[in-house]
Design an enzyme around this catalytic site. Structure first.
Site, short mmCIF file in Angstrom:
data_model
loop_
_atom_site.label_atom_id
_atom_site.label_comp_id
_atom_site.label_asym_id
_atom_site.label_seq_id
_atom_site.Cartn_x
_atom_site.Cartn_y
_atom_site.Cartn_z
N CYS A 69 16.13 11.21 41.73
CA CYS A 69 17.50 10.72 41.90
C CYS A 69 18.14 10.41 40.55
O CYS A 69 17.72 9.46 39.86
CB CYS A 69 17.48 9.48 42.80
SG CYS A 69 19.03 8.56 42.85
N CYS A 103 19.74 6.91 40.15
CA CYS A 103 18.69 5.89 40.07
C CYS A 103 18.27 5.67 38.62
O CYS A 103 18.02 4.54 38.19
CB CYS A 103 17.47 6.30 40.89
SG CYS A 103 17.76 6.50 42.66
#
Length: 334
Positions: A90, A93
């Site tokens: 991600c 993230c």
């Protein structure tokens, strides 16, 4: 859940963790280690210490799993715990996590950060209703509080921390912990690199995502790719924001109901695969679409192929799940 930081009065019962909370609050079984007991990695404070000033933890940043969540619930009765649900693949993230870790260090034991890998902890992903990642929540006195989804700039995340601490104080959770063998701030800050500045189009896309302007973010990533077709960060970023754009305004219940009603409906299965990917259920998404590939032809087969290739870029081409899925896709197509 939204990208707008909540007010302290709004931090109440945003998600349902009842099954995990109930499990954590059961009396320990013979031979098991309760939170704060042997094997938990958490040292209890001095007898009668209600503030937790003498509580020690191995780190202010804890890697938490479905199995160790009980310890975190116990710690949240001493200090508020920020929960970061993330995944290695991600992109947002990777922007958010350093901010969370830095702020946790700055608060010097007044708050803890629990990191949950979405790919390996399905119970917690489901319990926190993490339909997209990163998802950030909090625990105060064992109670879950939804905070925000997606990456936010440091100033807004700092505001969220302040609001969580205010809500914790209202609920009598205002202790402090120390890191075993080191000062809390030093334990996190030493060796923690500053986030590298993003290239201009990446930064513009990131800013647009923060404001929910997915169309602009998509265009910025496409521009970056046009300028450098080998820009893998832009390719992954485009896949991520395209996923967010497709899910925007839709509910998980509606998506799953449509998929259940139309098992051979390619568009419905593409939508539920998006939902699976966003929640970290990578194998489910791959399997769903790969099962369909041999059953359809023409534009529908091409749509499945394109979406799978997009997922491969999003997850990472070296990921073993991607390698296996790519091999299966090639076999189905050729």
């Amino acid at each position: 859940m939204t990208n707008v930081p909540p007010t302290p009065s709004g931090l109440r019962g945003a998600v349902d963790l009842s099954s995990l909370v109930d499990r954590a609050q059961r009396p320990p079984q013979p031979g098991g280690a309760a939170a704060g007991g042997p094997g938990s990695g958490v040292a209890a404070g001095a007898p009668g210490s209600e503030t937790g000033a003498d509580l020690t933890v191995p780190s202010l940043v804890l890697d938490v799993t479905d199995q160790t969540f009980q310890d975190v619930l116990q710690l949240s009765t001493i200090v508020p715990v920020i929960v970061d649900i993330w995944a290695e693949w991600c992109g947002p993230c990777k922007q958010l996590s350093p901010i969370l870790e830095q702020l946790t260090a700055e608060y010097d034991g007044r708050v803890l950060l629990a990191k949950v890998d979405a790919d390996t902890n399905p119970q917690l992903v489901q319990a926190f209703q993490a339909q997209s990642i990163p998802t950030v929540a909090a625990l105060i006195g064992g109670r879950p509080l939804g905070l925000f989804v997606g990456a936010l700039p440091e100033a807004q995340v700092r505001d969220v921390y302040e609001q969580v601490l205010a809500a914790a104080a209202e609920n009598g959770v205002s202790g402090r912990v120390t890191v075993d063998g080191a000062a809390p701030a030093d334990a996190v800050e030493q060796g923690e690199p500053e986030p590298e500045p993003l290239p201009p189009h990446h930064q513009a896309a990131y800013d647009a995502i923060e404001h929910g302007d997915y169309a602009t973010a998509i265009q910025e990533y496409k521009t970056a790719i046009a300028q450098d077709p080998h820009d893998q960060m832009a390719v992954a970023g485009l896949a991520q924001v395209s996923l967010l754009d497709r899910l925007n305004g839709r509910t998980a219940d509606d998506i799953r109901a449509a998929a259940a009603a139309g098992p051979s409906d390619v568009q419905a299965q593409l939508a539920v695969a998006d939902l699976d990917i966003s929640g970290g259920h990578v194998d489910d998404a791959f399997g769903r679409l790969l099962d369909l590939v041999p059953t359809v032809f023409g534009d529908e087969r091409e749509a499945l192929r394109v979406r799978l290739v997009e997922y491969f870029e999003l997850i990472g081409t070296e990921d073993p799940r991607v390698v296996a899925a790519r091999r299966r896709l090639a076999s189905a197509l050729y």
